[in-house]
Enzyme design. Sequence first.
Site, PDB file in Angstrom:
ATOM      1  N   SER A 142       1.760 -40.059  39.375  1.00  0.00           N
ATOM      2  CA  SER A 142       0.692 -39.701  40.327  1.00  0.00           C
ATOM      3  C   SER A 142       0.931 -40.419  41.639  1.00  0.00           C
ATOM      4  CB  SER A 142      -0.668 -40.113  39.762  1.00  0.00           C
ATOM      5  OG  SER A 142      -1.668 -39.953  40.752  1.00  0.00           O
ATOM      6  N   TYR A 155      -6.273 -46.609  36.424  1.00  0.00           N
ATOM      7  CA  TYR A 155      -5.463 -45.384  36.439  1.00  0.00           C
ATOM      8  C   TYR A 155      -4.230 -45.581  37.322  1.00  0.00           C
ATOM      9  CZ  TYR A 155      -4.021 -40.564  37.277  1.00  0.00           C
ATOM     10  OH  TYR A 155      -3.279 -39.406  37.389  1.00  0.00           O
TER      11      TYR A 155
HETATM   12  N1  LIG Z   1      -5.012 -33.190  38.316  1.00  0.00           N
HETATM   13  C1  LIG Z   1      -4.630 -34.069  39.217  1.00  0.00           C
HETATM   14  O1  LIG Z   1      -5.177 -34.122  40.345  1.00  0.00           O
HETATM   15  C2  LIG Z   1      -3.493 -35.023  38.927  1.00  0.00           C
HETATM   16  C3  LIG Z   1      -2.986 -35.753  40.005  1.00  0.00           C
HETATM   17  C4  LIG Z   1      -1.938 -36.641  39.785  1.00  0.00           C
HETATM   18  C5  LIG Z   1      -1.401 -36.773  38.518  1.00  0.00           C
HETATM   19  N2  LIG Z   1      -1.919 -36.055  37.481  1.00  0.00           N
HETATM   20  C6  LIG Z   1      -1.333 -36.261  36.164  1.00  0.00           C
HETATM   21  O2  LIG Z   1      -0.853 -35.036  35.662  1.00  0.00           O
HETATM   22  C7  LIG Z   1      -0.832 -35.066  34.240  1.00  0.00           C
HETATM   23  C8  LIG Z   1      -1.465 -33.786  33.700  1.00  0.00           C
HETATM   24  O3  LIG Z   1      -2.807 -33.756  34.083  1.00  0.00           O
HETATM   25  P1  LIG Z   1      -3.566 -32.401  34.440  1.00  0.00           P
HETATM   26  O4  LIG Z   1      -4.010 -32.505  35.853  1.00  0.00           O
HETATM   27  O5  LIG Z   1      -2.790 -31.226  34.012  1.00  0.00           O
HETATM   28  O6  LIG Z   1      -4.888 -32.615  33.560  1.00  0.00           O
HETATM   29  P2  LIG Z   1      -5.414 -31.886  32.234  1.00  0.00           P
HETATM   30  O7  LIG Z   1      -5.528 -30.425  32.475  1.00  0.00           O
HETATM   31  O8  LIG Z   1      -6.627 -32.648  31.850  1.00  0.00           O
HETATM   32  O9  LIG Z   1      -4.261 -32.126  31.190  1.00  0.00           O
HETATM   33  C9  LIG Z   1      -4.046 -33.370  30.574  1.00  0.00           C
HETATM   34  C10 LIG Z   1      -3.235 -33.144  29.326  1.00  0.00           C
HETATM   35  O10 LIG Z   1      -2.998 -34.411  28.699  1.00  0.00           O
HETATM   36  C11 LIG Z   1      -3.186 -34.238  27.314  1.00  0.00           C
HETATM   37  N3  LIG Z   1      -3.657 -35.454  26.660  1.00  0.00           N
HETATM   38  C12 LIG Z   1      -4.674 -36.262  27.031  1.00  0.00           C
HETATM   39  N4  LIG Z   1      -4.852 -37.221  26.124  1.00  0.00           N
HETATM   40  C13 LIG Z   1      -3.938 -37.019  25.155  1.00  0.00           C
HETATM   41  C14 LIG Z   1      -3.637 -37.676  23.940  1.00  0.00           C
HETATM   42  N5  LIG Z   1      -4.319 -38.748  23.517  1.00  0.00           N
HETATM   43  N6  LIG Z   1      -2.617 -37.191  23.179  1.00  0.00           N
HETATM   44  C15 LIG Z   1      -1.941 -36.095  23.574  1.00  0.00           C
HETATM   45  N7  LIG Z   1      -2.179 -35.430  24.706  1.00  0.00           N
HETATM   46  C16 LIG Z   1      -3.171 -35.892  25.486  1.00  0.00           C
HETATM   47  C17 LIG Z   1      -4.243 -33.176  27.177  1.00  0.00           C
HETATM   48  O11 LIG Z   1      -4.047 -32.550  25.917  1.00  0.00           O
HETATM   49  P3  LIG Z   1      -5.313 -32.095  24.977  1.00  0.00           P
HETATM   50  O12 LIG Z   1      -6.114 -31.180  25.838  1.00  0.00           O
HETATM   51  O13 LIG Z   1      -4.612 -31.414  23.868  1.00  0.00           O
HETATM   52  O14 LIG Z   1      -6.003 -33.357  24.642  1.00  0.00           O
HETATM   53  C18 LIG Z   1      -3.957 -32.247  28.340  1.00  0.00           C
HETATM   54  O15 LIG Z   1      -3.135 -31.194  27.941  1.00  0.00           O
HETATM   55  C19 LIG Z   1      -1.581 -36.342  33.839  1.00  0.00           C
HETATM   56  O16 LIG Z   1      -0.637 -37.321  33.481  1.00  0.00           O
HETATM   57  C20 LIG Z   1      -2.297 -36.751  35.105  1.00  0.00           C
HETATM   58  O17 LIG Z   1      -2.503 -38.136  35.178  1.00  0.00           O
HETATM   59  C21 LIG Z   1      -2.957 -35.174  37.668  1.00  0.00           C
END
Ligand SMILES: NC(=O)c1ccc[n+]([C@@H]2O[C@H](COP(=O)([O-])OP(=O)(O)OC[C@H]3O[C@@H](n4cnc5c(N)ncnc54)[C@H](OP(=O)(O)O)[C@@H]3O)[C@@H](O)[C@H]2O)c1
Length: 256
Positions: A142, A155
Amino acid sequence: MDPGGAVVLVTGAGSGIGRATAYLLAARGAHVVAVGRDAAALRDVAEATGGTAVQADLRDPAEAERSVRAAREARGRLDGVVANAGIGHAGPVADMTAEQVARLVDVNVRGTLLLGRAAAAAFGEQAAAGDHRARGLVFVTSIAGAVGVPGESVYSATKAAVESFAVVLREELRPGGVTVATVLPGVVDTPFFDRRGVPYDRTFPRPVPPERVARAVVAALESGRARTVVPRWLAVPAWLSAAVPGPYRALARRFS
Ligand SMILES: NC(=O)c1ccc[n+]([C@@H]2O[C@H](COP(=O)([O-])OP(=O)(O)OC[C@H]3O[C@@H](n4cnc5c(N)ncnc54)[C@H](OP(=O)(O)O)[C@@H]3O)[C@@H](O)[C@H]2O)c1
């Protein structure tokens, strides 16, 4: 590495960036091993991509290795890993419970590092067995890990930890022909904010679609490029924060 015909494990593949990455990898001809907790979401992704679903809670320290094993069993080998699963938290650290801190560290750091370890071991075993195909690892971190977002101290620290891990792992795996890349998204339009319980309420920067980050992830796997910031202009604050931290903080305080 070439995604065509490759076996690529994607964590957090049931939602957001992970799901978009799974779809794009499948469109490029990869066999996707979709890892996450939500069995129904993973089944949908596996059905739509012709891939394999592996239900795993990465808070459990045994699950990263089991996921890698399941991926190898599915197709006899593993060529790529996208360590994407992650959770967020916004709010002052003093208001966090110890359990909330532990959860962030367990998923974002321990689970991710254990996945990197399991992937490195699997890649090494495959090379030792004479399979010298190009392989790659991508960590979705991130921009928070580079600049530190106010109100998201834990975070931000978890993402910085993974960036640091990737820098060393890159050198460790280079002789074996394995590339290690990080992708640093800014704000992305996914369920991430709903799940952390605090909505994204700023007008700038505007959220980008998860498909845009997925393109950067797949490009990083293909090219091995060390570090990609999405959108690209956020590389400027990331650079400023590292090069001139004092003036950067002063500017950030003024404009945030
Ligand atoms: N959205 C943003 O603005 C943003 C910005 C910077 C970085 N990121 C990073 O991008 C990555 C993906 O996030 P996203 O935005 O796509 O959010 P998201 O839609 O909430 O997806 C997060 C994913 O992580 C999985 N996850 C969470 N806890 C878990 C666990 N204990 N075991 C296995 N899987 C787990 C979830 O799977 P389940 O649903 O199956 O639990 C979900 O598929 C993350 O690392 C996040 O920190 C996001």
